[in-house]
Design an enzyme around this catalytic site. Structure first.
Site, PDB file in Angstrom:
ATOM      1  N   THR A  48      44.128  43.951  52.815  1.00  0.00           N
ATOM      2  CA  THR A  48      44.934  45.159  52.910  1.00  0.00           C
ATOM      3  C   THR A  48      44.831  45.780  54.298  1.00  0.00           C
ATOM      4  O   THR A  48      45.748  46.467  54.755  1.00  0.00           O
ATOM      5  CB  THR A  48      44.508  46.171  51.832  1.00  0.00           C
ATOM      6  OG1 THR A  48      44.541  45.526  50.557  1.00  0.00           O
ATOM      7  CG2 THR A  48      45.431  47.369  51.796  1.00  0.00           C
ATOM      8  N   TYR A 136      33.947  37.915  47.195  1.00  0.00           N
ATOM      9  CA  TYR A 136      35.328  38.259  46.862  1.00  0.00           C
ATOM     10  C   TYR A 136      35.981  37.029  46.245  1.00  0.00           C
ATOM     11  O   TYR A 136      36.233  36.044  46.937  1.00  0.00           O
ATOM     12  CB  TYR A 136      36.069  38.719  48.115  1.00  0.00           C
ATOM     13  CG  TYR A 136      37.457  39.278  47.885  1.00  0.00           C
ATOM     14  CD1 TYR A 136      37.946  39.557  46.604  1.00  0.00           C
ATOM     15  CD2 TYR A 136      38.283  39.555  48.962  1.00  0.00           C
ATOM     16  CE1 TYR A 136      39.210  40.082  46.411  1.00  0.00           C
ATOM     17  CE2 TYR A 136      39.553  40.083  48.785  1.00  0.00           C
ATOM     18  CZ  TYR A 136      40.014  40.339  47.505  1.00  0.00           C
ATOM     19  OH  TYR A 136      41.274  40.856  47.320  1.00  0.00           O
ATOM     20  N   LYS A 164      33.636  41.398  44.134  1.00  0.00           N
ATOM     21  CA  LYS A 164      34.963  41.979  43.958  1.00  0.00           C
ATOM     22  C   LYS A 164      35.786  40.924  43.219  1.00  0.00           C
ATOM     23  O   LYS A 164      36.059  39.846  43.756  1.00  0.00           O
ATOM     24  CB  LYS A 164      35.610  42.331  45.298  1.00  0.00           C
ATOM     25  CG  LYS A 164      37.021  42.906  45.136  1.00  0.00           C
ATOM     26  CD  LYS A 164      37.695  43.175  46.479  1.00  0.00           C
ATOM     27  CE  LYS A 164      39.122  43.670  46.254  1.00  0.00           C
ATOM     28  NZ  LYS A 164      39.862  43.853  47.536  1.00  0.00           N
ATOM     29  N   VAL A 204      37.382  48.216  43.630  1.00  0.00           N
ATOM     30  CA  VAL A 204      37.805  48.173  45.034  1.00  0.00           C
ATOM     31  C   VAL A 204      39.318  48.127  44.989  1.00  0.00           C
ATOM     32  O   VAL A 204      39.918  47.099  44.689  1.00  0.00           O
ATOM     33  CB  VAL A 204      37.242  46.953  45.782  1.00  0.00           C
ATOM     34  CG1 VAL A 204      37.733  46.952  47.224  1.00  0.00           C
ATOM     35  CG2 VAL A 204      35.715  46.945  45.735  1.00  0.00           C
TER      36      VAL A 204
END
Length: 292
Positions: A48, A136, A164, A204
């Site tokens: 992001t 992640y 995550k 998150v």
């Protein structure tokens, strides 16, 4: 379970000036705004944050600006994962020197290593620094998932303490939670409540650029046993939890912040600005979620 990186974290967009250069003043202001609105952690230079199109020098400058702005009030997690182990080690060491409190390490993408390679890659990065690490797991972007046995093996490392999770596989996640002490964070906004139900400690988020407060209220209600209130908040926020992904999330986060009077500049190619039609749909999503 403990929440080593905080409970509500936002994967922060990277502000740019109109000419496409890094806007460090706006980055610090955005970080402060996000913490004021209920985030107790920020992830810098994730997807992001347009990490694929920022230079290593820009990543370090951005991280230092955010640490200066909110380092005493929130966890600052630096995204350092790439599909090049040596490069990831360099980024991890730079992030540690710049003041990050933790690292986010994504599964290597594009080159599709076997699980043994993923383990070796991740341990090499983690061993290069003294910071806690959040894995992640996002096969939709990396092309491979972290298999259950891989995560269990990585959990043996003392500094790998969280995940995550954007795998969208509650069964697989449940097995990891049953076999490890890893702190799980929802990595796909609409799944926040279901993830809490199986043992996640936080989120998150992407939409949390604009709804950190009510998302924290959802987490608090669930933790207090008020599951009806948690569900009510989940249903209220669904329009923006889902709507932020109608196209690539960074595009709509920047559009949403502009709609709310806090512009953070353009996106970098290959991302492109939201269309007028997308902006109008986003405006309706924000309204439906009670965000103005």
């Amino acid at each position: 379970m403990s929440a080593p990186f905080g409970r509500v974290l936002t994967a922060m967009v990277t502000p740019f000036s109109s000419d496409g250069s890094l806007d460090l003043d706006r980055a610090g202001a955005l970080a402060s705004r996000l913490v004021d609105e209920g985030n107790d952690g920020l992830v810098i230079s994730g997807t992001t944050g347009e990490a694929p199109t920022t230079t290593d020098a820009e990543k370090e400058q951005l991280l230092r600006s955010v640490v200066d702005a909110v380092g005493g009030r929130a966890h600052v997690v630096a995204g350092v994962g790439t599909n090049n182990t040596a490069h990831s080690v360099e980024l991890a060491r730079a992030a540690e020197k710049a003041g990050a409190t933790a690292l986010l390490v994504v599964t290597p993408y594009y080159n599709k290593p076997p699980q043994a390679g993923v383990i070796a890659h991740t341990r090499t990065v983690v061993d290069a620094v003294d910071l806690p690490v959040m894995l992640y797991d996002i096969p939709g972007r990396s092309a491979i998932a972290l298999e259950t046995e891989t995560i269990v093996a990585l959990a043996e490392h003392e500094r790998i303490v969280g995940v995550k999770d954007a795998k969208l596989d509650l069964e697989a996640t449940s097995w990891v939670l049953a076999r490890t002490d890893l702190a799980y964070y929802c990595g796909h906004d609409p799944w926040t409540l279901p993830m809490l139900a199986i043992g996640a400690v936080g989120v998150v988020g992407t939409s949390t650029h604009v709804c950190a407060g009510p998302t924290r209220a959802l987490l608090d209600a669930f933790a207090a046993g008020d599951h009806a209130q948690a569900r009510q908040l989940h249903e209220r926020l669904l329009p923006i939890y889902s709507g932020i992904f109608r196209t690539q999330g960074t595009i709509l986060v920047k559009a949403a912040l502009e709609l709310l009077g806090f512009p953070v500049g353009p996106v970098r190619l290959p991302l492109i600005a939201a269309t007028p039609e997308q902006v109008e749909t986003l405006r309706a999503d924000l309204s439906a979620a009670g965000i103005s």
